[in-house]
Motif scaffolding. Structure first.
Motif, PDB file in Angstrom:
ATOM      1  N   MET A   1       0.838  -1.194   0.000  1.00 14.08           N
ATOM      2  CA  MET A   1       0.000   0.000   0.000  1.00 14.08           C
ATOM      3  C   MET A   1       0.875   1.245   0.000  1.00 14.08           C
ATOM      4  O   MET A   1       1.936   1.263   0.599  1.00 14.08           O
ATOM      5  N   THR A   2       0.372   2.267  -0.644  1.00 11.00           N
ATOM      6  CA  THR A   2       1.061   3.551  -0.708  1.00 11.00           C
ATOM      7  C   THR A   2       0.231   4.577   0.047  1.00 11.00           C
ATOM      8  O   THR A   2      -0.992   4.598  -0.073  1.00 11.00           O
ATOM      9  N   THR A   3       0.882   5.439   0.810  1.00 11.20           N
ATOM     10  CA  THR A   3       0.184   6.527   1.488  1.00 11.20           C
ATOM     11  C   THR A   3       0.275   7.774   0.616  1.00 11.20           C
ATOM     12  O   THR A   3       1.357   8.152   0.167  1.00 11.20           O
ATOM     13  N   LYS A  44      -8.208  17.771 -10.807  1.00 10.78           N
ATOM     14  CA  LYS A  44      -9.455  18.531 -10.732  1.00 10.78           C
ATOM     15  C   LYS A  44     -10.607  17.549 -10.569  1.00 10.78           C
ATOM     16  O   LYS A  44     -10.748  16.626 -11.359  1.00 10.78           O
ATOM     17  N   ASN A  45     -11.369  17.731  -9.528  1.00  3.48           N
ATOM     18  CA  ASN A  45     -12.507  16.870  -9.183  1.00  3.48           C
ATOM     19  C   ASN A  45     -12.088  15.397  -9.034  1.00  3.48           C
ATOM     20  O   ASN A  45     -12.618  14.516  -9.714  1.00  3.48           O
ATOM     21  N   PRO A  46     -11.166  15.121  -8.123  1.00  5.99           N
ATOM     22  CA  PRO A  46     -10.691  13.746  -7.952  1.00  5.99           C
ATOM     23  C   PRO A  46     -11.779  12.825  -7.395  1.00  5.99           C
ATOM     24  O   PRO A  46     -12.554  13.210  -6.526  1.00  5.99           O
ATOM     25  N   SER A  47     -11.793  11.618  -7.900  1.00  5.83           N
ATOM     26  CA  SER A  47     -12.804  10.638  -7.484  1.00  5.83           C
ATOM     27  C   SER A  47     -12.697  10.275  -6.012  1.00  5.83           C
ATOM     28  O   SER A  47     -13.709  10.017  -5.362  1.00  5.83           O
ATOM     29  N   PHE A  48     -11.486  10.250  -5.457  1.00  5.31           N
ATOM     30  CA  PHE A  48     -11.355   9.818  -4.065  1.00  5.31           C
ATOM     31  C   PHE A  48     -12.094  10.726  -3.094  1.00  5.31           C
ATOM     32  O   PHE A  48     -12.474  10.303  -2.009  1.00  5.31           O
ATOM     33  N   LEU A  49     -12.347  11.983  -3.481  1.00  2.00           N
ATOM     34  CA  LEU A  49     -13.114  12.874  -2.595  1.00  2.00           C
ATOM     35  C   LEU A  49     -14.594  12.493  -2.547  1.00  2.00           C
ATOM     36  O   LEU A  49     -15.324  12.976  -1.686  1.00  2.00           O
ATOM     37  N   GLY A  89      -5.269  16.180   3.932  1.00  2.00           N
ATOM     38  CA  GLY A  89      -5.709  14.835   4.267  1.00  2.00           C
ATOM     39  C   GLY A  89      -4.728  13.814   3.749  1.00  2.00           C
ATOM     40  O   GLY A  89      -3.735  14.153   3.101  1.00  2.00           O
ATOM     41  N   GLU A  90      -5.021  12.574   4.064  1.00  2.00           N
ATOM     42  CA  GLU A  90      -4.186  11.472   3.595  1.00  2.00           C
ATOM     43  C   GLU A  90      -5.016  10.200   3.547  1.00  2.00           C
ATOM     44  O   GLU A  90      -6.053  10.097   4.200  1.00  2.00           O
ATOM     45  N   PHE A  91      -4.535   9.246   2.760  1.00  2.00           N
ATOM     46  CA  PHE A  91      -5.184   7.945   2.679  1.00  2.00           C
ATOM     47  C   PHE A  91      -4.184   6.933   2.139  1.00  2.00           C
ATOM     48  O   PHE A  91      -3.195   7.303   1.510  1.00  2.00           O
ATOM     49  N   GLU A  92      -4.469   5.674   2.421  1.00  2.00           N
ATOM     50  CA  GLU A  92      -3.676   4.590   1.865  1.00  2.00           C
ATOM     51  C   GLU A  92      -4.441   3.991   0.694  1.00  2.00           C
ATOM     52  O   GLU A  92      -5.669   3.904   0.721  1.00  2.00           O
ATOM     53  N   CYS A  93      -3.703   3.593  -0.300  1.00  2.00           N
ATOM     54  CA  CYS A  93      -4.338   3.072  -1.500  1.00  2.00           C
ATOM     55  C   CYS A  93      -3.494   1.925  -2.048  1.00  2.00           C
ATOM     56  O   CYS A  93      -2.267   1.985  -1.963  1.00  2.00           O
ATOM     57  N   PRO A  94      -4.113   0.913  -2.581  1.00  2.00           N
ATOM     58  CA  PRO A  94      -5.546   0.746  -2.762  1.00  2.00           C
ATOM     59  C   PRO A  94      -6.252   0.348  -1.468  1.00  2.00           C
ATOM     60  O   PRO A  94      -5.649  -0.243  -0.578  1.00  2.00           O
ATOM     61  N   ASN A  95      -7.525   0.716  -1.412  1.00  2.00           N
ATOM     62  CA  ASN A  95      -8.362   0.304  -0.295  1.00  2.00           C
ATOM     63  C   ASN A  95      -9.750  -0.030  -0.832  1.00  2.00           C
ATOM     64  O   ASN A  95      -9.958   0.001  -2.045  1.00  2.00           O
ATOM     65  N   ALA A  96     -10.686  -0.322   0.037  1.00  2.00           N
ATOM     66  CA  ALA A  96     -12.013  -0.761  -0.395  1.00  2.00           C
ATOM     67  C   ALA A  96     -12.733   0.273  -1.261  1.00  2.00           C
ATOM     68  O   ALA A  96     -13.476  -0.086  -2.174  1.00  2.00           O
ATOM     69  N   ILE A  99      -9.416   2.685  -5.518  1.00  2.00           N
ATOM     70  CA  ILE A  99      -8.559   1.769  -6.265  1.00  2.00           C
ATOM     71  C   ILE A  99      -7.467   2.557  -6.996  1.00  2.00           C
ATOM     72  O   ILE A  99      -6.308   2.201  -6.974  1.00  2.00           O
ATOM     73  N   ASP A 100      -7.886   3.643  -7.646  1.00  3.48           N
ATOM     74  CA  ASP A 100      -6.969   4.478  -8.421  1.00  3.48           C
ATOM     75  C   ASP A 100      -6.966   5.897  -7.835  1.00  3.48           C
ATOM     76  O   ASP A 100      -7.933   6.636  -8.014  1.00  3.48           O
ATOM     77  N   PRO A 101      -5.891   6.314  -7.160  1.00  2.00           N
ATOM     78  CA  PRO A 101      -5.870   7.641  -6.534  1.00  2.00           C
ATOM     79  C   PRO A 101      -5.855   8.792  -7.537  1.00  2.00           C
ATOM     80  O   PRO A 101      -6.194   9.914  -7.176  1.00  2.00           O
ATOM     81  N   LEU A 102      -5.504   8.519  -8.786  1.00  2.00           N
ATOM     82  CA  LEU A 102      -5.412   9.583  -9.799  1.00  2.00           C
ATOM     83  C   LEU A 102      -6.672   9.724 -10.636  1.00  2.00           C
ATOM     84  O   LEU A 102      -6.751  10.584 -11.518  1.00  2.00           O
TER      85      LEU A 102
END
Length: 105
Positions: A1-3, A44-49, A89-96, A99-102
Protein backbone atom coordinates in the motif's frame (compact mmCIF):
# COMPACT_ATOMS: atom_id res chain seq x y z
CA UNK A 1 0.00 0.00 0.00
CA UNK A 2 1.06 3.55 -0.71
CA UNK A 3 0.18 6.53 1.49
CA UNK A 4 -0.97 9.60 -0.39
CA UNK A 5 -1.13 13.09 1.10
CA UNK A 6 -3.05 16.03 -0.32
CA UNK A 7 -4.14 19.62 -0.05
CA UNK A 8 -7.67 20.35 -1.26
CA UNK A 9 -9.57 23.51 -2.11
CA UNK A 10 -11.85 24.78 -4.84
CA UNK A 11 -10.46 24.47 -8.34
CA UNK A 12 -10.71 28.25 -8.74
CA UNK A 13 -8.67 28.88 -5.60
CA UNK A 14 -5.88 26.47 -6.56
CA UNK A 15 -5.68 27.28 -10.27
CA UNK A 16 -6.63 30.97 -10.48
CA UNK A 17 -6.29 32.76 -7.15
CA UNK A 18 -3.01 31.19 -5.99
CA UNK A 19 0.33 30.99 -7.83
CA UNK A 20 0.25 27.19 -7.61
CA UNK A 21 1.32 26.87 -11.23
CA UNK A 22 4.65 28.53 -10.42
CA UNK A 23 5.24 26.25 -7.43
CA UNK A 24 4.52 23.10 -9.45
CA UNK A 25 6.66 24.21 -12.41
CA UNK A 26 9.59 24.94 -10.10
CA UNK A 27 9.22 21.57 -8.41
CA UNK A 28 9.06 19.81 -11.79
CA UNK A 29 12.22 21.62 -12.90
CA UNK A 30 13.99 20.58 -9.70
CA UNK A 31 12.91 16.96 -10.11
CA UNK A 32 14.14 16.90 -13.72
CA UNK A 33 17.53 18.35 -12.73
CA UNK A 34 17.89 15.71 -10.03
CA UNK A 35 16.55 12.82 -12.13
CA UNK A 36 13.76 12.28 -9.63
CA UNK A 37 10.46 10.69 -10.61
CA UNK A 38 7.38 12.92 -10.33
CA UNK A 39 5.47 12.11 -7.11
CA UNK A 40 2.82 14.84 -7.19
CA UNK A 41 -0.26 15.57 -9.32
CA UNK A 42 -2.81 18.37 -9.66
CA UNK A 43 -6.22 16.72 -9.94
CA UNK A 44 -9.45 18.53 -10.73
CA UNK A 45 -12.51 16.87 -9.18
CA UNK A 46 -10.69 13.75 -7.95
CA UNK A 47 -12.80 10.64 -7.48
CA UNK A 48 -11.35 9.82 -4.07
CA UNK A 49 -13.11 12.87 -2.60
CA UNK A 50 -16.43 11.18 -3.48
CA UNK A 51 -15.80 8.41 -0.93
CA UNK A 52 -17.45 8.28 2.49
CA UNK A 53 -14.02 8.80 4.08
CA UNK A 54 -13.89 12.36 2.68
CA UNK A 55 -17.58 13.34 2.66
CA UNK A 56 -17.13 15.96 5.41
CA UNK A 57 -14.08 17.47 3.76
CA UNK A 58 -15.74 17.66 0.34
CA UNK A 59 -18.76 19.39 1.88
CA UNK A 60 -16.47 22.19 3.10
CA UNK A 61 -15.14 22.96 -0.38
CA UNK A 62 -17.40 25.64 -1.92
CA UNK A 63 -17.36 24.48 -5.56
CA UNK A 64 -15.65 21.99 -7.84
CA UNK A 65 -12.74 20.62 -5.80
CA UNK A 66 -9.14 20.27 -6.85
CA UNK A 67 -6.22 18.69 -5.02
CA UNK A 68 -2.49 18.44 -5.16
CA UNK A 69 -1.81 14.80 -4.40
CA UNK A 70 1.63 13.50 -3.48
CA UNK A 71 3.44 10.66 -1.81
CA UNK A 72 5.75 13.27 -0.23
CA UNK A 73 4.30 14.44 3.09
CA UNK A 74 6.84 17.27 3.43
CA UNK A 75 5.76 18.77 0.10
CA UNK A 76 2.11 18.74 1.15
CA UNK A 77 3.03 20.33 4.50
CA UNK A 78 4.91 23.04 2.57
CA UNK A 79 1.86 23.64 0.35
CA UNK A 80 -0.43 23.87 3.38
CA UNK A 81 1.81 26.55 4.89
CA UNK A 82 2.24 28.36 1.57
CA UNK A 83 -1.40 28.28 0.43
CA UNK A 84 -2.93 28.61 3.91
CA UNK A 85 -6.65 28.30 3.04
CA UNK A 86 -6.62 24.63 2.05
CA UNK A 87 -7.70 21.41 3.70
CA UNK A 88 -5.24 18.56 4.12
CA UNK A 89 -5.71 14.84 4.27
CA UNK A 90 -4.19 11.47 3.59
CA UNK A 91 -5.18 7.94 2.68
CA UNK A 92 -3.68 4.59 1.87
CA UNK A 93 -4.34 3.07 -1.50
CA UNK A 94 -5.55 0.75 -2.76
CA UNK A 95 -8.36 0.30 -0.29
CA UNK A 96 -12.01 -0.76 -0.39
CA UNK A 97 -13.20 2.62 -1.75
CA UNK A 98 -10.17 3.94 -3.61
CA UNK A 99 -8.56 1.77 -6.27
CA UNK A 100 -6.97 4.48 -8.42
CA UNK A 101 -5.87 7.64 -6.53
CA UNK A 102 -5.41 9.58 -9.80
CA UNK A 103 -8.93 8.96 -11.14
CA UNK A 104 -11.01 12.10 -11.75
CA UNK A 105 -14.73 12.59 -12.28
Amino acid sequence: MTTYFFVAASEKFLTVEEPLDEILKERMRNYKENNKEIDFWLLKNPSFLQTTQFADLKAKIPSTPAVVLSTDKKFITFLKLRLEFVAVGEFECPNAEIIDPLKVE
